[in-house]
Motif scaffolding. Structure first.
Motif, PDB file in Angstrom:
ATOM      1  N   ASP A  49     -37.301   9.501  56.824  1.00  0.00           N
ATOM      2  CA  ASP A  49     -37.741   8.552  57.350  1.00  0.00           C
ATOM      3  C   ASP A  49     -37.514   8.576  59.075  1.00  0.00           C
ATOM      4  N   ASN A  50     -38.676   8.913  59.715  1.00  0.00           N
ATOM      5  CA  ASN A  50     -38.681   9.325  61.293  1.00  0.00           C
ATOM      6  C   ASN A  50     -37.715  10.524  61.245  1.00  0.00           C
ATOM      7  N   GLY A  51     -37.974  11.298  60.337  1.00  0.00           N
ATOM      8  CA  GLY A  51     -37.266  12.783  60.670  1.00  0.00           C
ATOM      9  C   GLY A  51     -35.736  12.769  60.270  1.00  0.00           C
ATOM     10  N   PHE A  52     -35.362  11.600  59.533  1.00  0.00           N
ATOM     11  CA  PHE A  52     -33.941  11.612  59.065  1.00  0.00           C
ATOM     12  C   PHE A  52     -34.042  11.422  57.423  1.00  0.00           C
ATOM     13  N   ASP A  53     -33.126  12.238  56.756  1.00  0.00           N
ATOM     14  CA  ASP A  53     -33.165  12.351  55.193  1.00  0.00           C
ATOM     15  C   ASP A  53     -31.972  11.528  54.821  1.00  0.00           C
ATOM     16  N   ILE A  54     -32.593  10.263  54.260  1.00  0.00           N
ATOM     17  CA  ILE A  54     -31.766   9.327  53.657  1.00  0.00           C
ATOM     18  C   ILE A  54     -31.209   9.561  52.525  1.00  0.00           C
ATOM     19  N   PRO A  55     -30.006   9.809  52.048  1.00  0.00           N
ATOM     20  CA  PRO A  55     -29.737  10.050  50.630  1.00  0.00           C
ATOM     21  C   PRO A  55     -29.899   9.004  49.694  1.00  0.00           C
ATOM     22  N   ALA A  56     -30.195   9.164  48.558  1.00  0.00           N
ATOM     23  CA  ALA A  56     -30.327   8.340  47.450  1.00  0.00           C
ATOM     24  C   ALA A  56     -28.927   7.579  47.140  1.00  0.00           C
ATOM     25  N   VAL A  57     -29.186   6.190  46.846  1.00  0.00           N
ATOM     26  CA  VAL A  57     -27.938   5.429  46.521  1.00  0.00           C
ATOM     27  C   VAL A  57     -27.388   5.827  45.210  1.00  0.00           C
ATOM     28  N   PRO A  58     -26.212   6.405  44.993  1.00  0.00           N
ATOM     29  CA  PRO A  58     -25.711   6.582  43.977  1.00  0.00           C
ATOM     30  C   PRO A  58     -25.755   5.670  42.688  1.00  0.00           C
ATOM     31  N   PRO A  59     -25.971   6.168  41.510  1.00  0.00           N
ATOM     32  CA  PRO A  59     -26.451   5.204  40.256  1.00  0.00           C
ATOM     33  C   PRO A  59     -25.340   4.247  40.017  1.00  0.00           C
ATOM     34  N   ARG A  60     -24.191   4.689  40.218  1.00  0.00           N
ATOM     35  CA  ARG A  60     -22.883   3.676  39.702  1.00  0.00           C
ATOM     36  C   ARG A  60     -23.055   2.634  40.573  1.00  0.00           C
ATOM     37  N   TYR A  61     -23.644   2.387  41.969  1.00  0.00           N
ATOM     38  CA  TYR A  61     -23.877   1.202  42.779  1.00  0.00           C
ATOM     39  C   TYR A  61     -24.982   0.338  42.195  1.00  0.00           C
ATOM     40  N   LEU A  62     -25.951   0.954  41.465  1.00  0.00           N
ATOM     41  CA  LEU A  62     -27.261   0.238  41.235  1.00  0.00           C
ATOM     42  C   LEU A  62     -27.003  -0.948  39.906  1.00  0.00           C
ATOM     43  N   THR A  63     -25.962  -1.624  40.137  1.00  0.00           N
ATOM     44  CA  THR A  63     -25.944  -2.462  38.964  1.00  0.00           C
ATOM     45  C   THR A  63     -27.015  -3.596  39.155  1.00  0.00           C
ATOM     46  N   PRO A  64     -27.057  -4.434  38.203  1.00  0.00           N
ATOM     47  CA  PRO A  64     -28.249  -5.464  38.635  1.00  0.00           C
ATOM     48  C   PRO A  64     -28.047  -6.559  39.517  1.00  0.00           C
ATOM     49  N   GLU A  65     -26.723  -6.713  39.902  1.00  0.00           N
ATOM     50  CA  GLU A  65     -26.320  -7.776  40.867  1.00  0.00           C
ATOM     51  C   GLU A  65     -26.532  -7.023  42.284  1.00  0.00           C
ATOM     52  N   ASN A  66     -26.849  -5.619  42.472  1.00  0.00           N
ATOM     53  CA  ASN A  66     -26.719  -5.148  43.518  1.00  0.00           C
ATOM     54  C   ASN A  66     -28.036  -4.691  44.011  1.00  0.00           C
ATOM     55  N   ILE A  67     -29.068  -4.451  43.099  1.00  0.00           N
ATOM     56  CA  ILE A  67     -30.612  -4.088  43.623  1.00  0.00           C
ATOM     57  C   ILE A  67     -31.397  -5.237  43.979  1.00  0.00           C
ATOM     58  N   ARG A  68     -32.473  -4.806  44.727  1.00  0.00           N
ATOM     59  CA  ARG A  68     -33.466  -5.725  44.985  1.00  0.00           C
ATOM     60  C   ARG A  68     -33.998  -6.241  44.158  1.00  0.00           C
ATOM     61  N   SER A  69     -34.472  -7.665  43.966  1.00  0.00           N
ATOM     62  CA  SER A  69     -35.131  -8.019  42.872  1.00  0.00           C
ATOM     63  C   SER A  69     -35.946  -9.420  43.180  1.00  0.00           C
ATOM     64  N   GLU A  70     -36.869  -9.754  42.549  1.00  0.00           N
ATOM     65  CA  GLU A  70     -37.393 -11.196  42.598  1.00  0.00           C
ATOM     66  C   GLU A  70     -36.880 -12.102  41.731  1.00  0.00           C
ATOM     67  N   VAL A  71     -36.317 -13.372  42.381  1.00  0.00           N
ATOM     68  CA  VAL A  71     -35.670 -14.448  41.658  1.00  0.00           C
ATOM     69  C   VAL A  71     -36.257 -15.665  41.773  1.00  0.00           C
ATOM     70  N   ASP A  72     -35.981 -16.599  41.248  1.00  0.00           N
ATOM     71  CA  ASP A  72     -36.268 -18.190  41.390  1.00  0.00           C
ATOM     72  C   ASP A  72     -35.440 -18.551  42.427  1.00  0.00           C
ATOM     73  N   LEU A  73     -36.077 -19.317  43.285  1.00  0.00           N
ATOM     74  CA  LEU A  73     -35.244 -19.970  44.397  1.00  0.00           C
ATOM     75  C   LEU A  73     -35.832 -21.262  45.132  1.00  0.00           C
ATOM     76  N   ALA A  74     -35.420 -22.469  44.297  1.00  0.00           N
ATOM     77  CA  ALA A  74     -35.854 -23.699  44.795  1.00  0.00           C
ATOM     78  C   ALA A  74     -35.312 -24.123  46.000  1.00  0.00           C
ATOM     79  N   ILE A  75     -36.229 -24.036  47.031  1.00  0.00           N
ATOM     80  CA  ILE A  75     -35.874 -24.151  48.400  1.00  0.00           C
ATOM     81  C   ILE A  75     -37.000 -24.775  49.217  1.00  0.00           C
ATOM     82  N   THR A  76     -36.768 -25.632  50.258  1.00  0.00           N
ATOM     83  CA  THR A  76     -38.109 -26.032  51.001  1.00  0.00           C
ATOM     84  C   THR A  76     -38.445 -25.554  52.035  1.00  0.00           C
TER      85      THR A  76
END
Length: 260
Positions: A49-76
């Motif tokens: 990205d813009n000339g910088f090499d971003i490392p992958a996130v190690p799989p041990r941190y990719l638990t369901p609560e840590n990953i980007r996801s789409e969820v229900d959220l009742a908010i006005t």
């Protein structure tokens, strides 16, 4: 004579086999990536990205609560609003139909000292950073070397993107930004605002619109909406993420992972 020797050899071989059978077996080495869905690994893969090499996130941190996801959220609040819950350690980008994109974040003392409404005034790619005068005064050994600022890059604590929050024309000095300390995501730490994986910071910066409303929840609002928070992750001490090892296994049930 040869018969006696052969018998002795047999006894020794039998004894060796018995000891080997009774010895404890080394635990099998499990690849954490084997239990993470391929689309999640791709979501947090290494990128340039813009000339910088971003490392992958190690799989041990990719638990369901840590990953980007789409969820229900009742908010006005209207779609496009950013809701930050520094107590549950999540950031929500509101979508139509009572849905939201949920990002896991790390939060520091600065992140828990701010609440209420703000505006996402603008963002910067690979922003420069300078510690505040108070930080330099209180921790001269740690922050003194950076009193003249630090250029953007992989070692910069603001990471790949930073979104700057204002009230009116006044900078709140409250930031949503990437981080190079991936192990800190999901934890409360001693310093910083709202930090997220660089891959998520890039995603959010490309999704939100400048001038978007930002709502930062108080602890009471967080508990009213989501209940009291009980951390499910190992406490993060602020040590080097390369030395940080999770003790809880990566879940193997694919249904726990949501697409985003």
């Amino acid at each position: 004579m040869s018969v006696v020797l052969d018998r002795r050899k047999m006894v020794l071989l039998m004894g060796t086999a018995f000891v080997a059978a009774c010895a404890p077996k080394a635990p099998a080495v499990v690849d954490p990536a084997a239990s993470v869905p391929p689309e999640v690994l791709q979501r947090y893969a290494a990128l340039t990205d813009n000339g910088f090499d971003i490392p992958a996130v190690p799989p041990r941190y990719l638990t369901p609560e840590n990953i980007r996801s789409e969820v229900d959220l009742a908010i006005t609040d209207a779609p496009g609003t950013i809701v930050i819950d520094p107590w549950q350690r999540y950031l929500y980008f509101i979508l139509p139909g009572n849905r939201a994109t949920r990002y896991r974040v790390a939060v520091g003392d600065q992140g828990r000292s701010f609440s209420g409404e703000a505006v996402a005034q603008y963002d910067r790619n690979w922003p420069s950073w300078r510690p505040t005068d108070n930080m330099i005064r209180e921790f001269p050994d740690m922050y003194g070397p950076y009193k003249n600022g630090l250029e953007g890059g992989l070692k910069n604590p603001l990471g790949a993107r930073a979104i700057y929050l204002f009230r009116g024309k006044v900078d709140t000095y409250y930031r949503i930004h990437g981080t190079n300390e991936v192990a800190s995501v999901g934890h409360a730490t001693s310093a910083g605002c709202i930090r997220m994986y660089n891959q998520d910071a890039i995603h959010l910066a490309a999704t939100y619109r400048r001038g978007a409303k930002v709502l930062v929840l108080t602890e009471a609002q967080s508990q009213a909406a989501f209940g009291a928070f009980v951390p499910a992750t190992t406490p993060y001490s602020g040590g080097s993420f390369s030395d940080y090892i999770r003790t809880d296994p990566v879940p193997t049930d694919p249904s726990l992972y949501a697409d985003s």
